[in-house]
Design an enzyme around this catalytic site. Structure first.
Site, mmCIF file in Angstrom:
data_model
loop_
_atom_site.group_PDB
_atom_site.id
_atom_site.type_symbol
_atom_site.label_atom_id
_atom_site.label_comp_id
_atom_site.label_asym_id
_atom_site.label_seq_id
_atom_site.Cartn_x
_atom_site.Cartn_y
_atom_site.Cartn_z
ATOM 1 N N ASN A 564 0.431 -3.571 1.920
ATOM 2 C CA ASN A 564 0.717 -3.134 0.554
ATOM 3 C C ASN A 564 2.014 -2.335 0.510
ATOM 4 O O ASN A 564 2.815 -2.372 1.436
ATOM 5 C CB ASN A 564 -0.445 -2.279 0.044
ATOM 6 C CG ASN A 564 -0.591 -0.993 0.836
ATOM 7 O OD1 ASN A 564 -0.501 -1.009 2.060
ATOM 8 N ND2 ASN A 564 -0.802 0.115 0.164
ATOM 9 N N CYS A 566 2.534 0.765 0.931
ATOM 10 C CA CYS A 566 2.654 1.847 1.911
ATOM 11 C C CYS A 566 2.102 1.468 3.277
ATOM 12 O O CYS A 566 1.880 2.336 4.121
ATOM 13 C CB CYS A 566 1.951 3.103 1.395
ATOM 14 S SG CYS A 566 2.535 3.624 -0.222
ATOM 15 N N GLU A 568 -0.757 0.516 4.558
ATOM 16 C CA GLU A 568 -2.055 0.882 5.125
ATOM 17 C C GLU A 568 -3.180 -0.076 4.748
ATOM 18 O O GLU A 568 -4.286 0.024 5.297
ATOM 19 C CB GLU A 568 -2.449 2.318 4.727
ATOM 20 C CG GLU A 568 -3.061 2.474 3.350
ATOM 21 C CD GLU A 568 -2.022 2.563 2.243
ATOM 22 O OE1 GLU A 568 -2.370 3.002 1.136
ATOM 23 O OE2 GLU A 568 -0.854 2.186 2.480
#
Length: 942
Positions: A564, A566, A568
């Site tokens: 995604n 970021c 994670e």
């Protein structure tokens, strides 16, 4: 053109009288500082004389330029002038002289304030203007009550000092909101020397928020002290809910709750736990408002969020109270979209959305449209662009050739800018591309500041989706072949051994002339270019396709094609299904005891948090059918953590140590165990998620067990620790018996904003600095490490000179010799830590996590070899993803006072006329990272 009119300065003395500005007094003071450092003869040297002249000129120039665009006459206060002198000395590199000057100021302050002095200096007969223009006497008695409440329980905060500073800033006819602002500014000015003043400033800001919200809800001017809020909430809260419903902002269903019961559960004392940054962030970005007038108080905000997540519960009030207590105690915090939208008429509560873009115009523009719809309500996006054919590929419909994926990425980039999440934060998206895609070389250049702007995406994050085979070719010195996906259609869905076999077969087909578009490069050359561009632009990030898929619990039902925004989240996507994840984070510090983590309290927090996250799936407002379909089928959630660095400080464990790695391991093991247990409990209560059968869970393979799948696929070429402490056999048996409610349960997000709300360190990040100015969308805020300040106080080392030293050394202790070595080691900052420690700690966490973690890597002195070793180490240690590479800038923070730089104080629109020293910019952005430590662009996950 007429000559500029010279500025005429008047100095306001401390007793309120005025006198003409005299620059010679500055020269005398600076000369005395040089004499104190360099001896009595220093004043006679040409160097010192010239420096004094130059520095005096700088101070005068700074003071006059600050008023040039306003008036030819300007008044300045003595403290303002002295701050400019200190700034000029620091900027000139005369650190020792600046220290002497600081000591001189301290001595003069003490001389003006005798030890037996007491009381508050009050100005006579000042009037205050209300919003309606009426005037009344300044109510000093109420100010004294508010300041006393702000200082309650804060042993290092002097309420009389705040009150004196406030009264010194007031003038006859001052507006009411300016008095409130003066209170806050007075308190925040002392944060750099005593972190407790951040809590005092927060409480003073809270007083004006109470006035604003109570007045808006009740329709008439109202004020309430902290002591009066327990009673005030009983009438305010029901009316607040009605106000929100009538305004069309709150879900009418909230009005059917037992509002009196809920109001009685509110804990007004929880407001005392906010730091100034926490509360200002809430005010600016979270509290509901009508025409920019807030009507939502902080505890009402938490309760509203809790009510929104309890809508489908049997005993809604009991669950709402349970959820509220978790949020208001800062033991757990939901992600930003949940905080924004829970309980509202558009409850889009999910944090992350992952999509796969189809290889035709309809699929491409459908994907871009979905980006806009998902971003509108605060979602962070990860797009898998690998299926889109590359440059030179044939287009059957027109018999022409494709221009590749880059032009469409440009459109996606501009869409993210245009749809800025309701005006509360910027739209944010990350594009992923597999390393074998024919356009990968152009993809690497997307963030460059040179080249054809039509093929650049300056606002979009990018990430490489790297298969194991590529890194194996790098290490073997082999070649690498780039393909267009329309000719190698199955590579996109393959990983591990199956991918390697198909890839080699396609290379052979290319050699036989059976593939039209391909290119051969040396694998190591492409790898070097990937690392070079990463250092230069901060993108694309490095993420590992095979580790994400080989350990995915859902490998029976699809493929993880990207992460995604970021890095994670690792969930399956297809053109028909948009993966959705609902996030929240456990605050480690809130679960600490003197002996470590409180296991029972942590278990209770995790159990409730997983229930809250699971509820999000059912009450969520879905903006696309693809996202609703995926979320209802698989029900993934992502429980993470924050406050890791603070926990290490509290436990006195240096980040660069085996003990820190062990704590990363043990803390994540507990969270993992309890999260899986909680999801299994929910499965027994509510039923298993629909695609459970065939998953790793259903085969008794937990995240710790899936390490073996990765090790086997890589023929043992993995460095992983498989030790454990808890009874995992019992948990395996429970999962096999009861199943799982959620396909995925863990992911560590950046927590960029919610950690600010909780007043703790971000996610798993090391401390960036021990004294700096943090910048975000709410303004600039002085941040002093409270653990360090307490330590230095206990050792008798905390004084104004230490503050000056910390500024000079950019919050890094290494150059301050009088700080003991063990303290310097414990409070080492991010760029002092060998990044291999970050990788090792992340590896220990990753073994327990069914998704991934946002892992920033810091490197003080990057080199090609160091980067190569670091990222290959991350791969070999079994990490699934990495996030930003942060490297240190050659520039440093300005060496001025930090006083007065905390926040824009957006709660009140008009600045009060007090002397505010020149602001210090935020800590320098790391070069190569292109992302400050607090970047609003990176907050879409939390």
């Amino acid at each position: 053109m007429a000559a500029e009119q010279p500025i005429e300065l008047t100095v306001i003395r401390r007793d309120g009288s005025s006198t003409p500005f005299d620059a010679t007094k500055i020269s005398v003071a600076v000369t005395k500082a040089f004499l104190a450092v360099e001896g009595a003869d220093a004043g006679a040297t040409h160097r010192v004389r010239d420096l004094v002249t130059d520095l005096t000129g700088r101070v005068v120039g700074a003071l006059t330029s600050r008023g040039r665009h306003h008036t030819a006459r300007r008044s300045v206060q003595v403290e303002d002038i002295q701050d400019q002198v200190e700034l000029a000395l620091m900027r000139a590199g005369e650190h020792q002289v600046a220290r002497a000057y600081v000591l001189y100021r301290e001595e003069r302050t003490k001389a003006r304030t005798p030890a037996n002095a007491a009381g508050v200096t009050e100005k006579p007969a000042l009037t205050v203007r209300a919003a309606d223009g009426t005037a009344s006497p300044l109510d000093v008695d109420r100010l004294r009550v508010i300041v006393a409440e702000a200082a309650a329980g804060l042993d290092a905060v002097d309420p009389e000092l705040i009150l004196n500073e406030t009264l010194g800033a007031c003038y006859d006819g001052i507006a009411q909101h300016e008095v409130e602002l003066a209170l806050v500014m007075a308190a925040r000015g002392f944060v750099e020397t005593e972190p407790q003043y951040s809590f005092a400033a927060s409480r003073l800001l809270l007083d004006q928020i109470r006035r604003e919200a109570l007045g808006r809800v009740h329709g008439e001017p109202r004020q309430a002290s902290q002591a009066e809020m327990a009673e005030a909430y009983t009438t305010y809260f029901p009316q607040y809910i009605r106000t929100g419903i009538e305004a069309g902002q709150l879900d009418p269903e909230l009005g059917t709750f037992d509002l009196e019961r809920l109001a009685a559960a509110i804990r007004p004392e929880a407001d005392l736990d906010f730091t100034f940054l926490s509360l200002q962030t809430l005010y600016d970005r979270y509290l509901l408002h009508l025409d920019k007038v807030r009507y939502e108080l902080p505890q009402a905000f938490f309760l509203r969020v809790a009510m929104g997540m309890a809508l489908r519960e049997d005993d809604r009030e009991a669950r709402a109270i349970q959820f509220y207590e978790l949020l208001s105690s800062f033991r757990f915090m939901s992600s930003t979209p949940t905080l924004f939208n829970s309980g509202t008429t558009r409850p889009q509560l999910s944090s992350c959305f992952l999509t796969t873009v189809g290889d035709d115009l309809a699929g491409i523009f459908s994907g871009i449209r979905n980006n806009a719809l998902l971003a509108k309500y605060s979602g962070g996006l990860g797009n898998d662009w690998t299926p889109v054919r590359g440059i030179g590929a044939k287009i059957r419909g027109t018999n022409g050739e494709s221009q590749g994926v880059v032009p469409f990425l440009k459109i996606a980039n501009d869409t993210a800018v245009a749809v800025n999440q309701g005006g509360r934060r910027k739209g944010a998206v990350c594009a992923y591309l597999e390393t074998w895609h024919i356009d990968v070389e152009e993809f690497l250049d997307l963030r460059k500041n040179t080249g054809d702007e039509r093929r650049r995406t300056h606002d979009m994050n990018t990430a490489n989706w790297v298969p194991d085979l590529f890194l194996q070719r790098v290490e073997a010195g082999g070649e690498w072949t780039l393909f267009s996906p329309n000719e190698v259609t199955d590579l996109h869905d393959l990983y591990g051994v199956a991918f390697a076999e198909a890839y080699v077969a396609y290379e052979a087909a290319a050699d036989r002339g059976e593939i039209r578009v391909f290119k051969r490069v040396k694998a190591v050359d492409l790898w070097r270019r990937m690392l070079t561009v990463l250092f230069e632009t901060g993108h694309p990030w490095i993420t590992f396709k095979d580790a994400c898929n080989l350990r995915s619990p859902q490998q029976h039902d699809g493929v993880v094609h990207s992460s995604n925004l970021c890095t994670e989240i690792t969930l399956n996507t297809t053109v028909e299904e948009t993966a959705v994840c609902n996030l929240g984070s456990v605050n480690l510090v809130a679960h600490l005891t003197a002996d470590g983590l409180d296991a029972e309290l942590l278990r209770d927090t995790v159990k409730t948090a997983v229930r809250m996250l699971d509820n999000v799936i059912d009450v969520n407002f879905y903006t696309t059918p693809e996202s609703e379909r995926a979320n209802q089928r698989h029900r993934p959630v992502g429980l993470g953590l924050m406050g890791f660095a603070d926990a290490l400080f509290a436990l006195r464990i240096p980040y660069s140590s085996d003990a820190a790695v062990e704590f990363a391991d043990s803390s994540m093991e507990q969270i993992s165990y309890h999260a899986i247990e909680a999801s299994s409990d929910l499965a027994a209560e509510r039923g298993r998620y629909s695609t459970y059968d065939g998953s790793l869970w259903s085969r008794g393979i937990l995240p710790i067990d899936s390490l073996e799948l990765l090790t086997s696929a890589r023929n043992g070429d993995v460095i992983v620790d498989e030790s454990s402490r808890l009874d995992w056999d019992a948990l395996r048996a429970k999962v096999l018996r009861d199943g799982m409610r959620n396909s995925n349960v863990m992911a560590i997000a950046p927590t960029a904003t919610i950690s600010n709300i909780c007043g703790v360190s971000q996610s798993i990040e090391p401390a960036y600095s021990n004294l700096f100015v943090k910048s975000n969308m709410s303004g600039e805020f002085t941040v002093a490490n409270p653990y360090l300040v307490a330590e230095l106080k206990a050792r008798g080392l905390w004084d104004q000179v230490m503050v000056s030293d910390l500024k000079y050394h950019d919050g890094v202790l290494a150059g301050i010799e009088r700080i003991p070595a063990d303290v310097r080691e414990l409070y080492a900052t991010a760029f002092e830590i060998d990044p291999q420690w970050l990788v090792k700690a992340a590896s220990r966490r990753q073994k327990w996590i069914d998704q991934a973690q946002s892992l920033n890597l810091y490197m003080a002195k990057p080199s090609g070899r160091a980067l190569d070793e670091l990222y290959r180490s991350a791969w070999r240690y079994g990490l699934k993803t990495t996030y930003y590479l942060r490297s240190q800038s050659a520039t440093h923070v300005e060496k001025s006072t930090l006083k007065g730089t905390d926040g824009r104080l957006n709660a009140v629109p008009v600045a009060v006329p007090v002397a505010v020293p020149v602001a210090v910019p935020a800590m320098p952005e790391p070069t190569g990272a292109v992302c400050s430590i607090e970047d609003p662009d990176c907050e879409a996950c939390q």
